[in-house]
Design a protein around this motif. Structure first.
Motif, PDB file in Angstrom:
ATOM      1  N   ALA A   1     -14.905   2.506  -9.309  1.00  0.00           N
ATOM      2  CA  ALA A   1     -15.973   2.442  -8.099  1.00  0.00           C
ATOM      3  C   ALA A   1     -15.922   1.107  -7.269  1.00  0.00           C
ATOM      4  N   ALA A   2     -15.409   0.179  -8.134  1.00  0.00           N
ATOM      5  CA  ALA A   2     -15.466  -1.200  -7.259  1.00  0.00           C
ATOM      6  C   ALA A   2     -14.626  -1.270  -6.119  1.00  0.00           C
ATOM      7  N   VAL A   3     -13.436  -0.452  -6.179  1.00  0.00           N
ATOM      8  CA  VAL A   3     -12.475  -0.334  -5.233  1.00  0.00           C
ATOM      9  C   VAL A   3     -12.884   0.190  -3.690  1.00  0.00           C
ATOM     10  N   SER A   4     -12.676  -0.999  -2.800  1.00  0.00           N
ATOM     11  CA  SER A   4     -12.729  -0.765  -1.290  1.00  0.00           C
ATOM     12  C   SER A   4     -11.685  -1.427  -0.907  1.00  0.00           C
ATOM     13  N   LEU A   5     -11.137  -1.019   0.200  1.00  0.00           N
ATOM     14  CA  LEU A   5     -10.228  -1.851   1.156  1.00  0.00           C
ATOM     15  C   LEU A   5     -10.690  -3.528   1.362  1.00  0.00           C
TER      16      LEU A   5
ATOM     17  N   ALA B   1      -8.284   5.814   0.038  1.00  0.00           N
ATOM     18  CA  ALA B   1      -7.636   7.258  -0.581  1.00  0.00           C
ATOM     19  C   ALA B   1      -5.917   6.899  -0.535  1.00  0.00           C
ATOM     20  N   ALA B   2      -5.530   6.201   0.460  1.00  0.00           N
ATOM     21  CA  ALA B   2      -4.183   6.135   0.925  1.00  0.00           C
ATOM     22  C   ALA B   2      -3.589   5.025  -0.189  1.00  0.00           C
ATOM     23  N   LEU B   3      -4.508   3.893  -0.536  1.00  0.00           N
ATOM     24  CA  LEU B   3      -4.162   2.908  -1.558  1.00  0.00           C
ATOM     25  C   LEU B   3      -4.039   3.529  -2.868  1.00  0.00           C
ATOM     26  N   LEU B   4      -5.161   4.420  -3.245  1.00  0.00           N
ATOM     27  CA  LEU B   4      -5.063   4.875  -4.478  1.00  0.00           C
ATOM     28  C   LEU B   4      -4.048   5.700  -4.689  1.00  0.00           C
ATOM     29  N   SER B   5      -3.602   6.634  -3.480  1.00  0.00           N
ATOM     30  CA  SER B   5      -2.738   7.630  -3.711  1.00  0.00           C
ATOM     31  C   SER B   5      -1.240   6.824  -4.048  1.00  0.00           C
ATOM     32  N   ALA B   6      -1.096   5.523  -3.094  1.00  0.00           N
ATOM     33  CA  ALA B   6       0.153   4.796  -3.275  1.00  0.00           C
ATOM     34  C   ALA B   6       0.318   4.173  -4.738  1.00  0.00           C
ATOM     35  N   LEU B   7      -0.748   3.757  -5.451  1.00  0.00           N
ATOM     36  CA  LEU B   7      -0.654   3.423  -6.785  1.00  0.00           C
ATOM     37  C   LEU B   7      -0.492   4.522  -7.646  1.00  0.00           C
ATOM     38  N   SER B   8      -0.871   5.809  -7.344  1.00  0.00           N
ATOM     39  CA  SER B   8      -0.516   7.027  -8.275  1.00  0.00           C
ATOM     40  C   SER B   8       0.945   7.448  -8.083  1.00  0.00           C
ATOM     41  N   ILE B   9       1.526   7.002  -6.926  1.00  0.00           N
ATOM     42  CA  ILE B   9       3.108   7.554  -6.809  1.00  0.00           C
ATOM     43  C   ILE B   9       3.693   6.316  -7.539  1.00  0.00           C
ATOM     44  N   ASP B  10       3.425   5.315  -7.459  1.00  0.00           N
ATOM     45  CA  ASP B  10       4.091   4.170  -7.875  1.00  0.00           C
ATOM     46  C   ASP B  10       4.034   4.320  -9.402  1.00  0.00           C
ATOM     47  N   GLY B  11       2.786   4.754  -9.990  1.00  0.00           N
ATOM     48  CA  GLY B  11       2.819   4.888 -11.563  1.00  0.00           C
ATOM     49  C   GLY B  11       3.521   6.153 -11.970  1.00  0.00           C
TER      50      GLY B  11
END
Length: 207
Positions: A29-33, A55-65
């Motif tokens: 919940a704390a995440v914002s650009l 969402a793009a940042l979180l998606s990139a982290l998901s892909i990397d994971g």
């Protein structure tokens, strides 16, 4: 601790690392650009060079994971020539990944946050990791260790087992249960995966 300097080519990785630290310390919940930029020690506009939005940042982290998870699973699969043993090693590796990357692991399975429908690469990365398991089950089928007509079901069941163990450990329940059983969580994970492997073989099913 904030990073106050970075090489231009490292900005993307710097921001991703900062985001993971923020998730670990304060939750998703704390995440914002803007907040991630502050955590990384860069200007508030810096994230937009690489990420259109949260969402793009979180998606990139998901892909990397998922890519890291696939690497863990691939290494586990390559550690033995016995397909059934490889299946056991995959379960252990899955749990190990979750322990070493807890924030990323939780994020990878929160599609409402990473919006994978808008980022198909996230789906592809998840499928690639799952394919390591599917291929290992197929190898077990090929040598007659598992029944062909249950291959898809067993692959999902094995994923569910690994994910369940990982989640229970991250939430503290597995360690608590291990103590009650007079053992330790790593040993319990190993025992459970080996027991499950034995239960799903045709000989065990027949018995």
């Amino acid at each position: 601790m904030k990073r106050t300097s970075y090489h231009h080519g490292d900005l993307r990785a710097t921001l991703m690392d900062a985001c993971l630290r923020l998730i670990e310390s304060e939750g998703l919940a704390a995440v914002s650009l803007r907040r991630v930029a502050r955590e990384a020690g860069v200007s508030s506009g810096a994230p937009y060079h690489h990420f259109a939005d949260r969402a793009a940042l979180l998606s990139a982290l998901s892909i990397d994971g998922f890519q890291q998870l696939a690497a863990y699973l691939t290494a586990a699969r390559a550690s033995t020539t016995d397909p059934l043993q490889a299946l056991t090693e995959l379960g252990v590796a899955y749990v190990q990944f979750s322990r070493e990357h807890p924030a990323q692991f939780r994020l990878m399975f929160r599609p409402e946050l990473s919006q994978p429908d808008k980022h198909p690469d996230a789906h592809a990365a998840g499928d690639a990791a799952f394919d390591v398991l599917v291929e290992t089950v197929a190898e077990c089928v090929a040598v007659g260790a598992l029944p062909a007509d249950r291959a898809e079901t067993l692959a999902v069941a094995w994923w569910a087992l690994g994910h369940g163990l990982a989640s229970l450990w991250l939430d503290g329940y597995l360690e608590k249960r291990s103590e009650q059983m007079g053992t330790h969580a790593p040993e319990l994970v190993d025992a459970i995966t080996r027991t499950f492997t034995a239960l799903i073989t045709p000989d065990a099913s027949a018995g």
